[in-house]
Enzyme design. Structure first.
Site, mmCIF file in Angstrom:
data_model
loop_
_atom_site.group_PDB
_atom_site.id
_atom_site.type_symbol
_atom_site.label_atom_id
_atom_site.label_comp_id
_atom_site.label_asym_id
_atom_site.label_seq_id
_atom_site.Cartn_x
_atom_site.Cartn_y
_atom_site.Cartn_z
ATOM 1 N N ASP A 350 0.842 -1.235 -0.069
ATOM 2 C CA ASP A 350 0.011 -0.088 -0.002
ATOM 3 C C ASP A 350 0.794 1.282 0.132
ATOM 4 O O ASP A 350 1.993 1.295 0.475
ATOM 5 C CB ASP A 350 -0.842 -0.067 1.080
ATOM 6 C CG ASP A 350 -1.609 1.294 1.333
ATOM 7 O OD1 ASP A 350 -2.732 1.561 0.441
ATOM 8 O OD2 ASP A 350 -1.439 2.209 2.225
ATOM 9 N N GLU A 404 1.375 -0.510 -5.214
ATOM 10 C CA GLU A 404 0.321 0.722 -5.337
ATOM 11 C C GLU A 404 1.010 1.846 -5.386
ATOM 12 O O GLU A 404 1.428 2.774 -4.760
ATOM 13 C CB GLU A 404 -0.862 0.899 -4.246
ATOM 14 C CG GLU A 404 -1.812 1.863 -4.668
ATOM 15 C CD GLU A 404 -2.312 2.606 -3.481
ATOM 16 O OE1 GLU A 404 -3.602 2.760 -3.215
ATOM 17 O OE2 GLU A 404 -1.887 2.558 -2.290
#
Length: 682
Positions: A350, A404
């Protein structure tokens, strides 16, 4: 006779090293090759340093085996260690000593590590499975009860809402049966089902790992997905954070069940041939001191940067100091822990953009290569990510690593030896943004097919991407899912299968076409978010004060997808057929799609990929008779998927049993409006 010295003109010239593979593939990177080589050299020097003092990178990543509370059979008792160089004193407290903050002091060892030993002879019946504990940390600013940094399990008191550590030593360890599971197929063609365990039930409550394993994994398998990506597993104090404000990096969230329950879920996924990714959060951490790591030893910069640099300007959270040896080791150990203890098959990292740059990507338009390699780049974070990808691939061959990143850093998803960072895939974050922007601002008849094709097909050569029409980001409250954008209020009033409402017919058709285009053109992997495959009618909003602590929007209404009288069922049936077609034809493992025809006037795109021919008519009303286009291979073709099939809410305007034959490398088809046809050689 003395030999004459070579002159400058006769001396052999030092050979220039061959360009890095990354630079060979992208000549625009040539001015930045020195930066790439410095990164390689720094990584190599760091690994050599680690090997000198720890033997190997894998051995270095064992902080979780040396810190925290664990039972040492050799010494015959529990050992608790904590790294807190700035602390003045530490005391282990818990129900075993009636939470006495003076009873069990730790002694200071080398390198800022503290330790206490509790022999079995005295504590065998007092410190047992299920016992609660914390550490009392005394600093110059006073004393506070804290949760240990490498805590394996945190539980919340229902009355006080406080968290405490819990000893977890079940008599019978979990029996894994996944030894024969191989993740190679998923790595080659990842079809990813992004999911949140807690919201996976239809009831208004928190779901469990066991329920997910028993009720949702069969759905995922039946839908054709071969990877499940689990969100919110790392323990977080606030349920509504969606798991992105992590407090305890080594603890599987207890609100969903026990460690054995999570292991059961992963073991069951492997039995079904499904790989499992952990949505790992190493980009930031919760700022809470009671539950997390912030200001743990009173120094203000133990795990995180000091001062403003340690605070994320947009996320209200703390930022790790990736340049610190102990922080590197802590985070790398965290990766090893999840791979080995829980058998995860890889990670979706993330917030990688936030890690890569000092400005965290906020307010920056990445319009040139200087943005990637200039002073804004965080070289410590890049080194950490290179260490992380190296370790993960070393510990688990074929492990799947997804970044990401919205910046498009060149080389992020290329091997380190080529000058890259070592990830396998990056999320194609521009694709869902494009679809939302299109639906919000552009009438259907003005959709720019050239821009649409460019957005879907434009990606760095050799760097794999995960394409998706929408993920959890688009489903969160404050935005709308694609289904909601398309159906609008009709999602509550016109979802009967036989309802002729033209607005609902348009929404149904475009929902299917958006997914087909995204999967077939957008990347080398594909992702959907739990429930969006059947057009879930509502956004996601977790219980909070602003909604009266309601679970109404933190659940999935599976019954809608199971009712054949609803359009939700038809959307789900199409998604299943689309995914299974992609698997059967090995579509994602094929090369990129090749555009055969771009017809702006009739709003038609024709393209090939993996031996299939895709014909997509996006015109709002014009159905095309005797529509002709070139194909690369002559022969007979048949329809293998039609979005107009009545099973998918279509109108059966095409004869799917008809065999089409080329004439002078051309096919002639009837292509109804707002329909996609997929053809294969007969």
């Amino acid at each position: 006779m003395a030999k004459s010295k070579p002159t400058a003109s006769t001396a052999p010239k030092a050979r220039r090293p061959a360009p890095l593979a990354l630079v060979k593939n992208d000549p625009w990177l040539a001015p930045y090759e020195p930066v790439l080589r410095r990164r390689q050299a720094r990584l190599q020097a760091r690994i050599e340093e680690i090997e000198k003092y720890h033997g190997s990178l894998a051995q270095y990543a064992t902080a979780h085996q040396q810190l925290g509370l664990y039972h040492d059979a050799t010494r015959g008792g529990y050992v608790y260690r904590e790294w807190a160089p700035g602390a003045e004193a530490l005391f282990l407290i818990g129900d075993f000593n009636q939470w006495d903050r003076q009873a069990h002091p730790l002694r200071r060892l080398e390198f800022g590590v503290w330790e206490v030993f509790l022999p079995d002879a005295e504590y065998k019946n007092r410190l047992t499975h299920g016992s609660l504990y914390k550490v009392h940390v005394v600093t110059a600013g006073g004393g506070k009860d804290r949760l240990p940094a490498t805590l394996r399990r945190a539980v919340q008191n229902e009355q006080t809402k406080d968290f405490a550590g819990q000893v977890w030593q079940p008599e019978t360890p979990f029996a894994w049966t996944d030894q024969k599971f191989k993740i190679a197929a998923a790595v080659m063609e990842p079809l990813i089902y992004e999911a949140h365990v807690g919201m996976a039930t239809e009831e208004g409550r928190v779901g469990t790992y066991r329920e997910f394993a028993e009720n949702i994994l069969p759905r995922i398998e039946a839908g054709g997905y071969n990877v499940v990506q689990l969100m919110a597993v790392m323990e977080h104090p606030y349920y509504g954070s969606f798991g992105y404000h992590v407090a305890n990096l080594f603890a599987a969230s207890s609100r969903f069940g026990t460690p054995e329950d999570l292991k059961f879920l992963i073991n069951e996924a492997h039995r079904r041939g499904i790989a499992v990714l952990l949505d790992i959060v190493h980009s930031h951490a919760v700022k809470n001191e009671a539950e997390g790591l912030a200001n743990f030893d009173g120094s203000g910069n133990l795990y995180f940067h000091r001062g403003d640099r340690g605070n994320h300007p947009g996320w209200d959270s703390k930022l790790f100091d990736y340049g610190r040896d102990e922080v590197q080791r802590f985070l790398l150990s965290n990766l090893r822990f999840w791979l080995e203890e829980y058998h995860f098959d890889g990670f979706r990292f993330d917030g990688v953009t936030s890690m890569l740059y000092h400005h965290h990507g906020e307010g920056v338009a990445f319009v040139g290569y200087d943005n990637y390699f200039g002073p804004g780049a965080d070289e410590d974070a890049i080194l950490y990510l290179q260490l992380a990808t190296t370790l993960a691939h070393e510990l688990k061959k074929g492990s799947l690593l997804i970044a990401e990143d919205m910046s498009g850093l060149p080389g992020l998803c290329r091997p380190i030896k080529e000058g890259g960072v070592g990830f396998d895939y990056r999320l194609a974050m521009g694709i869902p943004d494009f679809w939302i922007k299109l639906l919000k601002h552009t009438p259907d008849e003005h959709w720019p097919l050239g821009e649409l094709w460019h957005t879907l097909s434009n990606r760095r050569a050799g760097e794999k991407t995960v394409a998706y029409a929408e993920s959890h980001d688009q489903a969160l409250v404050g935005d709308k899912t694609l289904a909601h954008w398309l159906f609008d209020a009709g999602i509550y009033t016109h979802m009967q299968a036989g309802d002729p409402d033209p607005g609902a017919a348009r929404a149904l058709a475009l929902h299917k076409l958006i997914r087909l285009l995204t999967l077939s053109v957008g990347g080398e992997a594909y992702l959907t978010f739990i429930g969006n495959e059947f057009g879930h009618p509502e956004w996601v909003d977790f219980p909070r004060e602003g909604n009266g602590w309601s679970y109404q929007f933190a659940r999935r209404q599976w019954s809608l997808s199971e009712n054949p009288d609803l359009k939700f069922h038809q959307l789900g049936a199409f998604d299943k057929a689309l995914v299974q077609m992609a698997r059967g034809q090995h579509l994602l493992a094929a090369g990129p799609a090749t555009l055969l025809k771009h017809d702006e006037e009739n709003k038609v795109l024709v393209y090939e990929r993996g031996g299939l021919v895709f014909v997509v008519n996006l015109h709002i009303e014009k159905s095309l008779t005797d529509y002709r286009f070139w194909v690369t291979q002559e022969g007979q073709y048949r329809v293998v998927l039609s979005s107009d099939n009545s099973r998918f809410g279509g109108f059966d305007r095409t004869d799917e049993g008809f065999v089409y034959e080329t004439f002078e490398h051309q096919l002639s088809l009837y292509v109804p409006s707002r329909v996609a046809l997929v053809l294969a050689r007969a």
